[in-house]
Design a protein around this motif. Sequence first.
Motif, PDB file in Angstrom:
ATOM      1  N   THR A  25       0.843  -1.186   0.000  1.00 34.24           N
ATOM      2  CA  THR A  25       0.000   0.000   0.000  1.00 34.24           C
ATOM      3  C   THR A  25       0.880   1.237   0.000  1.00 34.24           C
ATOM      4  OG1 THR A  25      -0.070   0.230   2.401  1.00 34.24           O
ATOM      5  CG2 THR A  25      -1.721  -1.227   1.391  1.00 34.24           C
ATOM      6  N   LYS A  26       0.266   2.410  -0.136  1.00 30.90           N
ATOM      7  CA  LYS A  26       1.061   3.644  -0.103  1.00 30.90           C
ATOM      8  C   LYS A  26       1.712   3.852   1.258  1.00 30.90           C
ATOM      9  CE  LYS A  26      -2.994   6.563   0.606  1.00 30.90           C
ATOM     10  NZ  LYS A  26      -3.763   7.677   0.075  1.00 30.90           N
ATOM     11  N   TYR A  27       1.275   3.126   2.280  1.00 31.06           N
ATOM     12  CA  TYR A  27       1.877   3.185   3.606  1.00 31.06           C
ATOM     13  C   TYR A  27       2.853   2.042   3.844  1.00 31.06           C
ATOM     14  CZ  TYR A  27      -2.005   6.377   4.089  1.00 31.06           C
ATOM     15  OH  TYR A  27      -2.892   7.396   3.891  1.00 31.06           O
ATOM     16  N   LYS A  28       3.221   1.346   2.756  1.00 30.19           N
ATOM     17  CA  LYS A  28       4.205   0.252   2.761  1.00 30.19           C
ATOM     18  C   LYS A  28       3.736  -0.979   3.528  1.00 30.19           C
ATOM     19  CE  LYS A  28       6.917   2.959   0.515  1.00 30.19           C
ATOM     20  NZ  LYS A  28       6.569   3.116  -0.858  1.00 30.19           N
ATOM     21  N   GLN A  29       2.425  -1.110   3.704  1.00 33.47           N
ATOM     22  CA  GLN A  29       1.850  -2.302   4.323  1.00 33.47           C
ATOM     23  C   GLN A  29       1.480  -3.301   3.224  1.00 33.47           C
ATOM     24  OE1 GLN A  29       1.602  -2.496   7.739  1.00 33.47           O
ATOM     25  NE2 GLN A  29       2.610  -0.507   7.745  1.00 33.47           N
ATOM     26  N   ASN A  30       1.375  -4.568   3.572  1.00 35.94           N
ATOM     27  CA  ASN A  30       0.919  -5.566   2.608  1.00 35.94           C
ATOM     28  C   ASN A  30      -0.551  -5.341   2.300  1.00 35.94           C
ATOM     29  OD1 ASN A  30       3.387  -6.839   2.471  1.00 35.94           O
ATOM     30  ND2 ASN A  30       2.833  -8.473   3.868  1.00 35.94           N
ATOM     31  N   SER A  31      -0.889  -5.302   1.014  1.00 37.74           N
ATOM     32  CA  SER A  31      -2.285  -5.161   0.605  1.00 37.74           C
ATOM     33  C   SER A  31      -2.998  -6.487   0.818  1.00 37.74           C
ATOM     34  CB  SER A  31      -2.359  -4.770  -0.873  1.00 37.74           C
ATOM     35  OG  SER A  31      -3.693  -4.818  -1.314  1.00 37.74           O
ATOM     36  N   LYS A  32      -4.213  -6.420   1.321  1.00 42.71           N
ATOM     37  CA  LYS A  32      -5.020  -7.631   1.513  1.00 42.71           C
ATOM     38  C   LYS A  32      -5.759  -8.018   0.237  1.00 42.71           C
ATOM     39  CE  LYS A  32      -5.624  -6.717   6.376  1.00 42.71           C
ATOM     40  NZ  LYS A  32      -6.503  -6.224   7.424  1.00 42.71           N
ATOM     41  N   THR A  33      -5.898  -7.069  -0.699  1.00 46.72           N
ATOM     42  CA  THR A  33      -6.743  -7.302  -1.867  1.00 46.72           C
ATOM     43  C   THR A  33      -6.004  -7.272  -3.196  1.00 46.72           C
ATOM     44  OG1 THR A  33      -7.277  -4.953  -1.930  1.00 46.72           O
ATOM     45  CG2 THR A  33      -8.792  -6.393  -0.721  1.00 46.72           C
ATOM     46  N   ASN A  34      -4.764  -6.809  -3.217  1.00 49.60           N
ATOM     47  CA  ASN A  34      -4.002  -6.690  -4.467  1.00 49.60           C
ATOM     48  C   ASN A  34      -2.743  -7.536  -4.379  1.00 49.60           C
ATOM     49  OD1 ASN A  34      -5.382  -4.440  -6.178  1.00 49.60           O
ATOM     50  ND2 ASN A  34      -5.492  -3.808  -4.030  1.00 49.60           N
ATOM     51  N   LYS A  35      -2.608  -8.458  -5.326  1.00 46.54           N
ATOM     52  CA  LYS A  35      -1.525  -9.447  -5.276  1.00 46.54           C
ATOM     53  C   LYS A  35      -0.819  -9.552  -6.623  1.00 46.54           C
ATOM     54  CE  LYS A  35      -3.562 -11.317  -1.457  1.00 46.54           C
ATOM     55  NZ  LYS A  35      -3.217 -10.769  -0.205  1.00 46.54           N
TER      56      LYS A  35
END
Length: 103
Positions: A25-35
């Motif tokens: 994500t833009k916050y450098k977290q792992n996205s739950k929905t985009n892979k």
Amino acid sequence: MATAIVKATTGLKALGNSTETPMKTKYKQNSKTNKILTTPEGRFMKSYDTIIAFISNEGEVVLNTQFDFSSTTNFYRCQFLNESGAETKNKLKSGEYTQMSLN
């Protein structure tokens, strides 16, 4: 580009054996929905349950007909292709990118 379509089609059949990596994500977290799904033919970008784009190992790009679905999808697609939305649309218009249903 025909080879990219063949590779995308072949890669879609191999998705069950793909390696799945979350996008950031833009916050450098792992996205739950985009892979990112990695197959022997190349990499797919998946948003929720929809395949958005494919990049073959040779760098050929195939976009889904729904590649421009939402602002969130656009954010991740731009990240995946490493380019702006305008660049993606220009490459599609010029024929550099191919478009087909990937779902």
